[in-house]
Design a protein around this motif. Structure first.
Motif, PDB file in Angstrom:
ATOM      1  N   UNK A   2       0.826  -1.200   0.000  1.00 35.10           N
ATOM      2  CA  UNK A   2       0.000   0.000   0.000  1.00 35.10           C
ATOM      3  C   UNK A   2       0.863   1.254   0.000  1.00 35.10           C
ATOM      4  N   UNK A   3       0.274   2.334  -0.442  1.00 34.52           N
ATOM      5  CA  UNK A   3       0.954   3.615  -0.562  1.00 34.52           C
ATOM      6  C   UNK A   3       0.552   4.491   0.631  1.00 34.52           C
ATOM      7  N   UNK A  65       5.830   6.419   1.325  1.00 33.91           N
ATOM      8  CA  UNK A  65       6.436   5.098   1.212  1.00 33.91           C
ATOM      9  C   UNK A  65       5.430   4.035   0.816  1.00 33.91           C
ATOM     10  N   UNK A  66       5.959   2.900   0.354  1.00 30.33           N
ATOM     11  CA  UNK A  66       5.177   1.705   0.064  1.00 30.33           C
ATOM     12  C   UNK A  66       5.512   0.670   1.122  1.00 30.33           C
ATOM     13  N   UNK A  67       4.491   0.073   1.714  1.00 32.97           N
ATOM     14  CA  UNK A  67       4.735  -0.921   2.761  1.00 32.97           C
ATOM     15  C   UNK A  67       3.441  -1.645   3.104  1.00 32.97           C
ATOM     16  N   UNK A  68       3.562  -2.806   3.767  1.00 33.10           N
ATOM     17  CA  UNK A  68       2.370  -3.467   4.295  1.00 33.10           C
ATOM     18  C   UNK A  68       1.815  -2.677   5.489  1.00 33.10           C
ATOM     19  N   UNK A  69       0.570  -2.901   5.842  1.00 28.38           N
ATOM     20  CA  UNK A  69      -0.099  -2.155   6.907  1.00 28.38           C
ATOM     21  C   UNK A  69       0.549  -2.266   8.278  1.00 28.38           C
ATOM     22  N   UNK A  70       1.231  -3.368   8.543  1.00 27.36           N
ATOM     23  CA  UNK A  70       1.844  -3.556   9.857  1.00 27.36           C
ATOM     24  C   UNK A  70       2.993  -2.578  10.093  1.00 27.36           C
ATOM     25  N   UNK A  96      -2.890   0.450  -3.981  1.00 31.03           N
ATOM     26  CA  UNK A  96      -1.793   0.052  -4.850  1.00 31.03           C
ATOM     27  C   UNK A  96      -1.116   1.309  -5.372  1.00 31.03           C
ATOM     28  N   UNK A  97       0.151   1.152  -5.740  1.00 27.63           N
ATOM     29  CA  UNK A  97       0.922   2.288  -6.235  1.00 27.63           C
ATOM     30  C   UNK A  97       1.168   2.150  -7.717  1.00 27.63           C
ATOM     31  N   UNK A  98       0.929   3.223  -8.442  1.00 28.59           N
ATOM     32  CA  UNK A  98       1.202   3.224  -9.881  1.00 28.59           C
ATOM     33  C   UNK A  98       2.300   4.252 -10.130  1.00 28.59           C
TER      34      UNK A  98
END
Length: 103
Positions: A2-3, A65-70, A96-98
């Motif tokens: 996720x973004x 940043x892009x990362x999982x929710x945790x 999602x990131x584009x």
């Protein structure tokens, strides 16, 4: 992945080295879970709308940043216990990131 975006408000009395150390720690947290820092935007010293801890100015830094929710929960936990961080806000920008298209 996720973004996300996190905006942090630092004490005006904090040195640049201390801020960089905290930002390096936040970057390490993101990268530990295979995340990626997209933008580290230093907004500098700004006047606050209302006093925070008897200060009328603060130093702002924005991380995108892009990362999982945790990762967000772990970052916020660390920011809560870090001296010199007055406030912070994390926001999910997209599921999602584009990549931006170049023209």
């Amino acid at each position: 992945m996720r973004h996300y975006e996190t905006l942090m408000l630092f004490s005006p009395e904090m040195t640049g080295e201390s801020r960089q150390e905290i930002l390096a720690n936040m970057t390490a947290i993101v990268e530990r879970d295979n995340g990626k820092i997209l933008v580290e935007d230093d907004w500098g010293m700004r006047t606050l709308a209302y006093p925070v801890n008897k200060h009328t100015r603060g130093h702002y830094v924005r991380l995108e940043f892009l990362a999982p929710g945790t990762v967000v929960a772990e970052m916020e936990r660390n920011l809560r216990i870090t001296d010199g961080v007055y406030k912070f806000l994390s926001v999910k920008l997209a599921d999602t990131y584009q990549e931006p298209k170049e023209s």
